[in-house]
Design a protein around this motif. Sequence first.
Motif, PDB file in Angstrom:
ATOM      1  N   GLY A   1     -53.378  35.642  31.838  1.00 62.37           N
ATOM      2  CA  GLY A   1     -52.444  35.598  30.478  1.00 62.37           C
ATOM      3  C   GLY A   1     -53.200  35.491  29.379  1.00 62.37           C
ATOM      4  N   GLY A   2     -54.392  36.045  29.312  1.00 66.89           N
ATOM      5  CA  GLY A   2     -55.189  35.928  28.097  1.00 66.89           C
ATOM      6  C   GLY A   2     -56.074  34.799  27.827  1.00 66.89           C
ATOM      7  N   ALA A   3     -55.874  33.829  28.840  1.00 68.42           N
ATOM      8  CA  ALA A   3     -56.667  32.653  28.590  1.00 68.42           C
ATOM      9  C   ALA A   3     -58.233  32.618  28.620  1.00 68.42           C
ATOM     10  CB  ALA A   3     -56.183  31.524  29.557  1.00 68.42           C
ATOM     11  N   TYR A   4     -58.561  33.725  29.391  1.00 68.69           N
ATOM     12  CA  TYR A   4     -60.047  33.994  29.458  1.00 68.69           C
ATOM     13  C   TYR A   4     -60.664  35.538  29.130  1.00 68.69           C
ATOM     14  CZ  TYR A   4     -60.263  29.484  31.818  1.00 68.69           C
ATOM     15  OH  TYR A   4     -59.752  28.023  32.325  1.00 68.69           O
ATOM     16  N   ASN A   5     -61.542  35.627  28.584  1.00 65.41           N
ATOM     17  CA  ASN A   5     -62.161  37.116  28.402  1.00 65.41           C
ATOM     18  C   ASN A   5     -63.093  37.019  29.369  1.00 65.41           C
ATOM     19  OD1 ASN A   5     -60.358  37.932  26.577  1.00 65.41           O
ATOM     20  ND2 ASN A   5     -61.704  37.096  24.875  1.00 65.41           N
ATOM     21  N   VAL A   6     -63.361  37.855  30.363  1.00 66.07           N
ATOM     22  CA  VAL A   6     -64.486  38.065  31.363  1.00 66.07           C
ATOM     23  C   VAL A   6     -65.025  39.498  31.091  1.00 66.07           C
ATOM     24  CG1 VAL A   6     -63.430  36.441  32.787  1.00 66.07           C
ATOM     25  CG2 VAL A   6     -62.975  38.909  33.009  1.00 66.07           C
ATOM     26  N   ALA A   7     -66.449  39.958  31.689  1.00 68.52           N
ATOM     27  CA  ALA A   7     -66.934  40.860  31.726  1.00 68.52           C
ATOM     28  C   ALA A   7     -67.243  41.316  33.267  1.00 68.52           C
ATOM     29  CB  ALA A   7     -68.243  40.907  30.955  1.00 68.52           C
ATOM     30  N   SER A   8     -67.344  42.581  33.592  1.00 63.64           N
ATOM     31  CA  SER A   8     -67.495  42.898  34.602  1.00 63.64           C
ATOM     32  C   SER A   8     -68.438  44.036  35.020  1.00 63.64           C
ATOM     33  CB  SER A   8     -66.187  43.327  35.631  1.00 63.64           C
ATOM     34  OG  SER A   8     -65.647  44.358  35.256  1.00 63.64           O
ATOM     35  N   ALA A   9     -69.375  43.913  35.919  1.00 69.06           N
ATOM     36  CA  ALA A   9     -70.278  45.132  35.900  1.00 69.06           C
ATOM     37  C   ALA A   9     -70.658  45.392  37.381  1.00 69.06           C
ATOM     38  CB  ALA A   9     -71.636  44.656  35.078  1.00 69.06           C
ATOM     39  N   VAL A  10     -70.967  46.565  37.754  1.00 66.97           N
ATOM     40  CA  VAL A  10     -71.488  46.997  39.051  1.00 66.97           C
ATOM     41  C   VAL A  10     -72.955  46.736  39.087  1.00 66.97           C
ATOM     42  CG1 VAL A  10     -69.536  48.514  39.511  1.00 66.97           C
ATOM     43  CG2 VAL A  10     -71.519  49.479  38.888  1.00 66.97           C
ATOM     44  N   THR A  11     -73.304  46.375  40.443  1.00 65.73           N
ATOM     45  CA  THR A  11     -74.782  46.306  40.824  1.00 65.73           C
ATOM     46  C   THR A  11     -75.394  47.487  41.529  1.00 65.73           C
ATOM     47  OG1 THR A  11     -74.266  45.271  43.108  1.00 65.73           O
ATOM     48  CG2 THR A  11     -74.744  44.039  41.129  1.00 65.73           C
ATOM     49  N   TRP A  12     -74.550  48.422  41.825  1.00 69.96           N
ATOM     50  CA  TRP A  12     -74.960  49.568  42.721  1.00 69.96           C
ATOM     51  C   TRP A  12     -74.049  50.621  41.986  1.00 69.96           C
ATOM     52  CZ3 TRP A  12     -72.586  53.262  45.792  1.00 69.96           C
ATOM     53  CH2 TRP A  12     -73.371  54.038  46.277  1.00 69.96           C
ATOM     54  N   GLY A  13     -74.742  52.164  41.790  1.00 70.59           N
ATOM     55  CA  GLY A  13     -73.875  53.208  41.673  1.00 70.59           C
ATOM     56  C   GLY A  13     -73.189  52.870  40.053  1.00 70.59           C
ATOM     57  N   PHE A  14     -72.093  53.893  40.021  1.00 69.04           N
ATOM     58  CA  PHE A  14     -71.589  53.948  38.585  1.00 69.04           C
ATOM     59  C   PHE A  14     -69.991  53.171  38.793  1.00 69.04           C
ATOM     60  CE2 PHE A  14     -70.584  57.760  40.687  1.00 69.04           C
ATOM     61  CZ  PHE A  14     -69.054  57.753  40.740  1.00 69.04           C
TER      62      PHE A  14
ATOM     63  N   ARG B   1     -67.503  54.958  47.231  1.00 68.20           N
ATOM     64  CA  ARG B   1     -68.127  53.512  47.431  1.00 68.20           C
ATOM     65  C   ARG B   1     -68.649  52.950  46.129  1.00 68.20           C
ATOM     66  NH1 ARG B   1     -68.843  52.010  52.757  1.00 68.20           N
ATOM     67  NH2 ARG B   1     -68.300  53.940  54.234  1.00 68.20           N
ATOM     68  N   SER B   2     -67.874  53.012  44.946  1.00 67.23           N
ATOM     69  CA  SER B   2     -68.110  52.592  43.715  1.00 67.23           C
ATOM     70  C   SER B   2     -67.418  51.258  43.499  1.00 67.23           C
ATOM     71  CB  SER B   2     -67.820  53.706  42.612  1.00 67.23           C
ATOM     72  OG  SER B   2     -68.365  54.963  43.006  1.00 67.23           O
ATOM     73  N   GLY B   3     -67.838  50.617  42.724  1.00 66.39           N
ATOM     74  CA  GLY B   3     -67.042  49.323  42.307  1.00 66.39           C
ATOM     75  C   GLY B   3     -66.137  49.733  41.392  1.00 66.39           C
ATOM     76  N   LEU B   4     -64.949  48.887  41.431  1.00 67.28           N
ATOM     77  CA  LEU B   4     -63.767  49.434  40.542  1.00 67.28           C
ATOM     78  C   LEU B   4     -63.594  48.228  39.740  1.00 67.28           C
ATOM     79  CD1 LEU B   4     -61.125  51.296  40.141  1.00 67.28           C
ATOM     80  CD2 LEU B   4     -60.110  50.025  41.860  1.00 67.28           C
ATOM     81  N   ALA B   5     -63.303  48.394  38.438  1.00 65.16           N
ATOM     82  CA  ALA B   5     -62.984  47.277  37.456  1.00 65.16           C
ATOM     83  C   ALA B   5     -61.761  47.789  36.855  1.00 65.16           C
ATOM     84  CB  ALA B   5     -64.071  47.356  36.522  1.00 65.16           C
ATOM     85  N   VAL B   6     -60.671  47.087  36.879  1.00 63.83           N
ATOM     86  CA  VAL B   6     -59.276  47.457  36.414  1.00 63.83           C
ATOM     87  C   VAL B   6     -58.815  46.535  35.267  1.00 63.83           C
ATOM     88  CG1 VAL B   6     -58.539  48.014  38.632  1.00 63.83           C
ATOM     89  CG2 VAL B   6     -58.059  45.597  37.814  1.00 63.83           C
ATOM     90  N   ASP B   7     -58.005  47.461  34.465  1.00 61.40           N
ATOM     91  CA  ASP B   7     -57.412  46.900  33.302  1.00 61.40           C
ATOM     92  C   ASP B   7     -58.428  46.302  32.180  1.00 61.40           C
ATOM     93  OD1 ASP B   7     -55.039  46.483  31.725  1.00 61.40           O
ATOM     94  OD2 ASP B   7     -54.655  44.451  32.742  1.00 61.40           O
ATOM     95  N   ALA B   8     -59.398  47.204  31.850  1.00 61.76           N
ATOM     96  CA  ALA B   8     -60.287  46.862  30.933  1.00 61.76           C
ATOM     97  C   ALA B   8     -59.555  46.908  29.476  1.00 61.76           C
ATOM     98  CB  ALA B   8     -61.501  47.726  30.962  1.00 61.76           C
ATOM     99  N   ILE B   9     -60.316  46.012  28.511  1.00 57.70           N
ATOM    100  CA  ILE B   9     -59.684  46.107  27.118  1.00 57.70           C
ATOM    101  C   ILE B   9     -61.004  46.299  26.513  1.00 57.70           C
ATOM    102  CG2 ILE B   9     -57.588  44.833  27.436  1.00 57.70           C
ATOM    103  CD1 ILE B   9     -59.491  42.451  26.021  1.00 57.70           C
TER     104      ILE B   9
END
Length: 327
Positions: free
Chosen positions: A140-153, A115-123
Motif C-alpha cells: 500500500g505504498g508503505a515501502y519502496n523496494v528495489a529488485s534486480a536479477v542475478t542472472w540474465g536480463f 528463464r528470466s527473472g520477472l519484476a512486476v509493477d515497477a514505478i
Amino acid sequence: MADYEADSILVLIERTPSGGLAASAAGLLGAAALVGTPVALVVTEAGAGAAAAKAAGALGAAHVVVAETADPSILSMPVVDALVAAAEAVRPDAVLISNSIAGRDVAGAFAARTRSGLAVDAIGISRDVEGIVAHHSVYGGAYNVASAVTWGFPVITVRQGSIEARAGARETTVTAVPVTASDRPAASIVAFDETIAVSSRPELRGAAKVVAGGRGLGSEEQFTLVEQLADALGAAVGASRAAVDAGYIPHSHQVGQTGVSVAPELYVALGISGAIQHRAGMQTAKTIVAINKDADAPIFEIADFGVVGDLFAVVPRLIAALDAKRV
Ligand code: FAD
C-alpha cells in the motif's frame, strides 16, 4: 539485421484495437532511454509494421523491431514468440512491458520461457554497476523496494503513468524479425464486439489527473459531484471500493489493490478514508489532495494538501472557483 547497442533495452509496444500505439508506449520508451538505448518491438498483423514503427520512432525508439503475426486472433502466445525472437537478436540488458492485463500475461510467459527473472509493477527503473534495477512501491505504498536479477536480463512490467521521462524523437532503424511460431496452447478471440466509449473524460489508467469519490458521496446521484469536479479539471473519474460496492459507479473505476493502479500528477480524493487497500492503487500520485470531514482520516497521512470539511460544501465552491478562473 541492425547492430544493437550493448546497453539496449527492449520495449514491448502495446497496440490499441484500432492499430495505434497504446498510451503506455511513451512512458516505456522514456524509462528505457533513462538507462540505455531504447529498442521497440512492434508486433503487427502482416503489412501494418511500417506505420507502427514510425510512431514508435517518434516516441524515441533508436531501433524498431517489427514482428508480423500470421494470426492476430491468437492471444499472447504470438507476442511471446516475437519477444523470444527479438531478445535473441537484440540481447538486451532488460525487457520492459506495460503492467496491463495483457502485458502481465505476456511478461510471465516470456520470463518462464527464457528463464528470466520477472519484476512486476515497477514505478521506476535505474542502472547500477551490476545492471538494471526495478523500483516498486509495495504494501500500500508503505515501502519502496528495489529488485534486480542475478542472472540474465530482467523482465520488468512498468506501472502505467509512473514514468515521467520521455525520450526524444530520433533517427530510427527498422528491422523485421522472423518469428517461429511455438504453437504452444493459447486462447484465441472468436468474437469481438467493440464498446464505444461515450465519455469525453480521459481513461483512468494512465490519466494525468484523477478525481476519485468514496462512500462519503452517499449516493449514486450525489456521486455526480465527483464527475463535475473531474470535468472542471479535465480529469478521469476514480472511486473507492465502498463507492463501487454501493453501486455509485461501475467497478472499472475502482482504484486500489483489487482495482486499477494509477500514478497521476494529481489525485483528488473526495470522501475517501484512505484504507491501505485504496492507498495501494494511488499512493504514487505526485500530488494528493484530500477532502474529508474527519480530520483523523488516514488519507490525510499521505495527502500533500487537505481540506477538513463537508465535501458537499467544499467541492461546489472549488468548481465555481475553477470555472471563474477559466472565464
Ligand atoms: P469509508 O472507509 O467508509 O470512508 C468514507 C469517508 O468519507 C470517511 O473518511 C468519512 O469521514 C468521509 N465522509 C463522509 N461524509 C463526508 C462528507 N460529507 N464530506 C467529506 N467527507 C465525508 N478499497 C478500495 O478503495 N480499493 C480496493 O481496491 C480495495 N480492495 C480491497 C481488497 C481487500 C482484500 C479488502 C479486504 C478490502 C479492499 N478495499 C478496497 C476496501 C477498503 O478496505 C475500504 O473498505 C474502502 O477503501 C473504504 O472506502 P471509502 O474510503 O470510500 O469508505
